[in-house]
Scaffold this active site. Structure first.
Site, PDB file in Angstrom:
ATOM      1  N   ASP A  36       0.787  -1.239   0.000  1.00  0.00           N
ATOM      2  CA  ASP A  36       0.000   0.000   0.000  1.00  0.00           C
ATOM      3  C   ASP A  36       0.819   1.290   0.000  1.00  0.00           C
ATOM      4  O   ASP A  36       0.258   2.385   0.074  1.00  0.00           O
ATOM      5  CB  ASP A  36      -0.959   0.053   1.209  1.00  0.00           C
ATOM      6  CG  ASP A  36      -2.134  -0.878   1.036  1.00  0.00           C
ATOM      7  OD1 ASP A  36      -2.326  -1.374  -0.098  1.00  0.00           O
ATOM      8  OD2 ASP A  36      -2.857  -1.114   2.019  1.00  0.00           O
ATOM      9  N   HIS A  54      29.961   2.651  -2.299  1.00  0.00           N
ATOM     10  CA  HIS A  54      28.525   2.949  -2.313  1.00  0.00           C
ATOM     11  C   HIS A  54      27.881   2.678  -0.951  1.00  0.00           C
ATOM     12  O   HIS A  54      26.756   2.177  -0.864  1.00  0.00           O
ATOM     13  CB  HIS A  54      27.817   2.149  -3.414  1.00  0.00           C
ATOM     14  CG  HIS A  54      28.164   2.637  -4.779  1.00  0.00           C
ATOM     15  ND1 HIS A  54      27.948   1.892  -5.914  1.00  0.00           N
ATOM     16  CD2 HIS A  54      28.723   3.794  -5.203  1.00  0.00           C
ATOM     17  CE1 HIS A  54      28.366   2.572  -6.970  1.00  0.00           C
ATOM     18  NE2 HIS A  54      28.836   3.732  -6.553  1.00  0.00           N
ATOM     19  N   ASP A 114      29.074  11.943   0.885  1.00  0.00           N
ATOM     20  CA  ASP A 114      28.757  12.170  -0.533  1.00  0.00           C
ATOM     21  C   ASP A 114      27.266  12.432  -0.580  1.00  0.00           C
ATOM     22  O   ASP A 114      26.456  11.508  -0.405  1.00  0.00           O
ATOM     23  CB  ASP A 114      29.147  10.925  -1.341  1.00  0.00           C
ATOM     24  CG  ASP A 114      28.983  11.131  -2.846  1.00  0.00           C
ATOM     25  OD1 ASP A 114      28.282  12.083  -3.246  1.00  0.00           O
ATOM     26  OD2 ASP A 114      29.543  10.332  -3.612  1.00  0.00           O
ATOM     27  N   ASP A 169      26.185  17.058  -6.768  1.00  0.00           N
ATOM     28  CA  ASP A 169      26.858  15.817  -6.350  1.00  0.00           C
ATOM     29  C   ASP A 169      28.195  16.202  -5.717  1.00  0.00           C
ATOM     30  O   ASP A 169      29.162  16.444  -6.434  1.00  0.00           O
ATOM     31  CB  ASP A 169      27.049  14.923  -7.586  1.00  0.00           C
ATOM     32  CG  ASP A 169      27.672  13.579  -7.250  1.00  0.00           C
ATOM     33  OD1 ASP A 169      27.831  13.273  -6.051  1.00  0.00           O
ATOM     34  OD2 ASP A 169      27.999  12.844  -8.199  1.00  0.00           O
ATOM     35  N   HIS A 195      37.708   3.952  -8.950  1.00  0.00           N
ATOM     36  CA  HIS A 195      36.672   4.542  -9.815  1.00  0.00           C
ATOM     37  C   HIS A 195      37.263   5.590 -10.739  1.00  0.00           C
ATOM     38  O   HIS A 195      38.440   5.924 -10.638  1.00  0.00           O
ATOM     39  CB  HIS A 195      35.517   5.102  -8.970  1.00  0.00           C
ATOM     40  CG  HIS A 195      35.899   6.165  -7.987  1.00  0.00           C
ATOM     41  ND1 HIS A 195      36.096   7.464  -8.351  1.00  0.00           N
ATOM     42  CD2 HIS A 195      36.116   6.118  -6.648  1.00  0.00           C
ATOM     43  CE1 HIS A 195      36.395   8.178  -7.278  1.00  0.00           C
ATOM     44  NE2 HIS A 195      36.422   7.385  -6.223  1.00  0.00           N
ATOM     45  N   HIS A 243      31.863  12.231 -13.974  1.00  0.00           N
ATOM     46  CA  HIS A 243      30.764  11.843 -14.861  1.00  0.00           C
ATOM     47  C   HIS A 243      29.970  13.093 -15.202  1.00  0.00           C
ATOM     48  O   HIS A 243      30.080  14.110 -14.513  1.00  0.00           O
ATOM     49  CB  HIS A 243      29.862  10.792 -14.178  1.00  0.00           C
ATOM     50  CG  HIS A 243      29.449  11.180 -12.779  1.00  0.00           C
ATOM     51  ND1 HIS A 243      28.416  12.046 -12.537  1.00  0.00           N
ATOM     52  CD2 HIS A 243      29.953  10.862 -11.562  1.00  0.00           C
ATOM     53  CE1 HIS A 243      28.290  12.212 -11.222  1.00  0.00           C
ATOM     54  NE2 HIS A 243      29.225  11.521 -10.606  1.00  0.00           N
ATOM     55  N   HIS A 261      24.158  10.681 -12.435  1.00  0.00           N
ATOM     56  CA  HIS A 261      25.050  10.173 -13.484  1.00  0.00           C
ATOM     57  C   HIS A 261      24.324  10.491 -14.776  1.00  0.00           C
ATOM     58  O   HIS A 261      23.532   9.704 -15.279  1.00  0.00           O
ATOM     59  CB  HIS A 261      25.283   8.665 -13.334  1.00  0.00           C
ATOM     60  CG  HIS A 261      26.142   8.336 -12.142  1.00  0.00           C
ATOM     61  ND1 HIS A 261      26.438   7.068 -11.758  1.00  0.00           N
ATOM     62  CD2 HIS A 261      26.776   9.142 -11.250  1.00  0.00           C
ATOM     63  CE1 HIS A 261      27.215   7.097 -10.674  1.00  0.00           C
ATOM     64  NE2 HIS A 261      27.418   8.342 -10.351  1.00  0.00           N
ATOM     65  N   GLU A 292      36.050  14.086  -9.128  1.00  0.00           N
ATOM     66  CA  GLU A 292      35.958  13.430  -7.827  1.00  0.00           C
ATOM     67  C   GLU A 292      37.006  12.349  -7.589  1.00  0.00           C
ATOM     68  O   GLU A 292      36.662  11.187  -7.386  1.00  0.00           O
ATOM     69  CB  GLU A 292      34.559  12.838  -7.655  1.00  0.00           C
ATOM     70  CG  GLU A 292      34.082  11.976  -8.823  1.00  0.00           C
ATOM     71  CD  GLU A 292      32.730  11.340  -8.530  1.00  0.00           C
ATOM     72  OE1 GLU A 292      32.597  10.689  -7.481  1.00  0.00           O
ATOM     73  OE2 GLU A 292      31.818  11.500  -9.358  1.00  0.00           O
ATOM     74  N   TYR A 324      41.377   5.157  -1.138  1.00  0.00           N
ATOM     75  CA  TYR A 324      40.666   4.333  -0.161  1.00  0.00           C
ATOM     76  C   TYR A 324      41.607   3.244   0.344  1.00  0.00           C
ATOM     77  O   TYR A 324      42.078   2.418  -0.434  1.00  0.00           O
ATOM     78  CB  TYR A 324      39.417   3.722  -0.813  1.00  0.00           C
ATOM     79  CG  TYR A 324      38.603   4.764  -1.555  1.00  0.00           C
ATOM     80  CD1 TYR A 324      37.676   5.557  -0.886  1.00  0.00           C
ATOM     81  CD2 TYR A 324      38.821   5.012  -2.919  1.00  0.00           C
ATOM     82  CE1 TYR A 324      36.965   6.556  -1.556  1.00  0.00           C
ATOM     83  CE2 TYR A 324      38.117   6.003  -3.596  1.00  0.00           C
ATOM     84  CZ  TYR A 324      37.191   6.765  -2.909  1.00  0.00           C
ATOM     85  OH  TYR A 324      36.510   7.751  -3.566  1.00  0.00           O
ATOM     86  N   ARG A 380      37.532  11.176  -0.461  1.00  0.00           N
ATOM     87  CA  ARG A 380      37.111  11.602  -1.804  1.00  0.00           C
ATOM     88  C   ARG A 380      36.753  13.079  -1.699  1.00  0.00           C
ATOM     89  O   ARG A 380      36.197  13.508  -0.687  1.00  0.00           O
ATOM     90  CB  ARG A 380      35.915  10.785  -2.305  1.00  0.00           C
ATOM     91  CG  ARG A 380      35.419  11.234  -3.670  1.00  0.00           C
ATOM     92  CD  ARG A 380      34.498  10.224  -4.390  1.00  0.00           C
ATOM     93  NE  ARG A 380      33.229   9.979  -3.739  1.00  0.00           N
ATOM     94  CZ  ARG A 380      32.932   8.881  -3.047  1.00  0.00           C
ATOM     95  NH1 ARG A 380      33.840   7.926  -2.897  1.00  0.00           N
ATOM     96  NH2 ARG A 380      31.753   8.733  -2.483  1.00  0.00           N
TER      97      ARG A 380
HETATM   98  N1  GLY Z   1      27.169  10.236  -5.714  1.00  0.00           N
HETATM   99  C1  GLY Z   1      27.456   9.412  -6.807  1.00  0.00           C
HETATM  100  C2  GLY Z   1      28.740   9.723  -7.419  1.00  0.00           C
HETATM  101  O1  GLY Z   1      29.540  10.415  -6.843  1.00  0.00           O
HETATM  102  O2  GLY Z   1      29.024   9.346  -8.529  1.00  0.00           O
HETATM  103 MN    MN Z   2      29.754  11.759  -8.565  1.00  0.00          MN
HETATM  104 MN    MN Z   3      29.039  11.786  -5.362  1.00  0.00          MN
END
Ligand code: GLY
Ligand code: MN
Ligand code: MN
Length: 442
Positions: A37, A241, A258, A269, A348, A352, A359, A382, A386, A404
């Site tokens: 619901d 993540h 983040d 972001d 990473h 982006h 993204h 970014e 780590y 980061r």
């Molecule tokens: N918050 C997602 C990224 O930094 O790509």
């Molecule tokens: Mn990002």
């Molecule tokens: Mn981010």
């Protein structure tokens, strides 16, 4: 909200690219159930909203360049006093025309009767196949229906083109109005990060710091977060993540946040990393300084004429060299870059596209080559490092450091503009957290 003229301009731009004898069909996102619901908060599909400014569910936009009785048709829910008492107001068919500028509007419940007639005499169908299975099936059924009538002279479309590609290329380049909205999203989010630095103390749960950020965004008009906030203390900052956000913050640890607001359907972001205690340890400082240097090197590459991967390459060079200097990587810098040795600490990419989706859409390569930056593109920069606990061949004193630093940049004619303003420099962060920053007495 963006003005009606902005959405009309986008539809015109799309139509000029579609050409004659064509039709574009765009459904919005379905409502998604959270549990019995209860639905998730509704968010329209970004492509659909980009062209319509219409935020209700159960709607389909149809765009038919050159159609005599109107080029823009909106199928939507009819007004319904009983339903509106339960679920909220609806624009209805009249609102679709009066408020949202549709030339024609029909009840969404009638789409199966009306849509095949609109497809007739159109050669080319622009439609994003594969995003919504139920709707894909509906579109195929309309086409089949027309094909069945071909012996009676009905003309069914013969070409199918990915609408998303054309739209995403448009969305990649932000108009002046979009830049203004994105600046606001960036300002709201920057202020929330600054507030988090002030609010942070040992003993808080990560989600309590998350609550402060959400609260500060909402106080400034950022009703929703653009994505679930990551608030990770210590080793949790090394989980890319991480969204559990359920551990206590401890003195001696860093906290990585983040988080970005969505403002008028555009995302910010931002990532900031700072010590829970308000003072960096020597090791935390060394890693932070390195990431900041990598970010500066990456940002310097964001300018028209440079290609998409240049910021990433610059960040990787700085990070790898710095990791060797700190003794965290061993070997020749060039070899470590070629063999991707830095990936032990930096998994990473450096950024982006950013826009209505965090993204955001838009190609990164044209054919096989990285695309060049052009004014109007918005992206994140970014870099991070780590070092989780038990990292191989790493002295214990470096463990549980995750850093980061993420900002949002607009490509301009001259180079770029950084839209985000949350504090980044160590001296500034420490001053803020210890109540010694000039702004603290304001
Ligand atoms: N918050 C997602 C990224 O930094 O790509
Ligand atoms: Mn990002
Ligand atoms: Mn981010």
């Amino acid at each position: 909200m963006l003005r009606k003229t902005e959405f009309a301009r986008r539809r015109r731009q799309l139509m000029s690219r579609m050409g004659d004898y064509s039709i574009a069909i765009l459904p919005t996102a379905p409502v998604r159930q959270r549990n019995r619901d209860i639905d998730h908060p509704y968010r329209p599909d970004s492509d659909f909203y980009y062209l319509t400014g219409f935020a209700e569910p159960e709607a389909v936009a149809v765009i038919i360049p050159g159609r005599e009785h109107g080029e823009y048709i909106l199928f939507c829910r009819e007004r319904d006093a009983a339903r509106e008492t339960w679920d909220g107001l609806r624009a209805g068919l009249e609102g679709a025309r009066e408020i949202y500028g549709a030339n024609d509007s029909f009840p969404i419940s009638d789409i199966d009767e009306i849509l095949p007639g609109l497809l007739e005499k159109r050669n080319r169908v622009y439609y994003a196949m594969g995003c919504n299975q139920d709707f894909d099936q509906q579109v195929m059924n309309w086409i089949k229906q027309l094909r069945r009538q071909s012996r009676s002279g009905v003309h069914a479309p013969s070409e199918f083109i990915a609408l998303d590609q054309m739209l995403h290329e448009m969305r990649l380049f932000k108009s002046a109005a979009e830049v203004k909205v994105m600046c606001e999203a960036a300002a709201i989010s920057s202020a929330a990060h600054l507030a988090a630095m002030r609010h942070c103390r040992a003993g808080l749960y990560e989600y309590q710091l998350e609550g402060e950020i959400t609260y500060q965004m909402q106080q400034r008009g950022g009703r929703h977060v653009a994505y679930p906030s990551i608030v990770g203390g210590g080793g949790n900052g090394c989980i890319l993540h991480y969204t559990d956000n359920n551990k206590k913050l401890r003195n001696g640890d860093l906290v990585l946040i983040d988080a970005g607001a969505e403002y008028d359907y555009y995302a910010a972001d931002i990532t900031r990393t700072f010590p829970v205690s308000g003072r960096f340890t020597a090791e935390q400082r060394a890693i932070y300084v390195l990431v900041l240097k990598a970010q500066q090197a990456a940002m310097a590459e964001v300018k028209p004429g440079n290609h998409w991967n240049q910021p990433h390459e610059a960040a990787v060079r700085v990070l790898t060299k710095g990791l060797v200097e700190l003794g965290l990587l061993k070997g020749r810098v060039a070899t470590l870059i070629r063999k991707e040795g830095y990936k032990q600490f930096y998994l990473h990419r450096t950024g982006h596209w950013l826009g209505m989706d965090v993204h955001d859409v838009g190609e990164y390569k044209i054919g096989d080559v990285w695309r060049l930056f052009e004014p109007g593109m918005v992206l994140t920069i970014e870099p991070g490092l780590y070092i989780p606990a038990e990292s191989k061949n790493v002295d214990k004193r470096w463990w549980n450091i995750g850093v980061r630093i993420e900002d949002n940049l607009l490509v301009t004619k001259e180079g770029h503009r950084v839209l985000t303003t949350a504090p980044r420099e160590i001296a500034e962060i420490e001053a803020i957290m210890n109540g010694k920053h000039p702004s603290e007495s304001a």
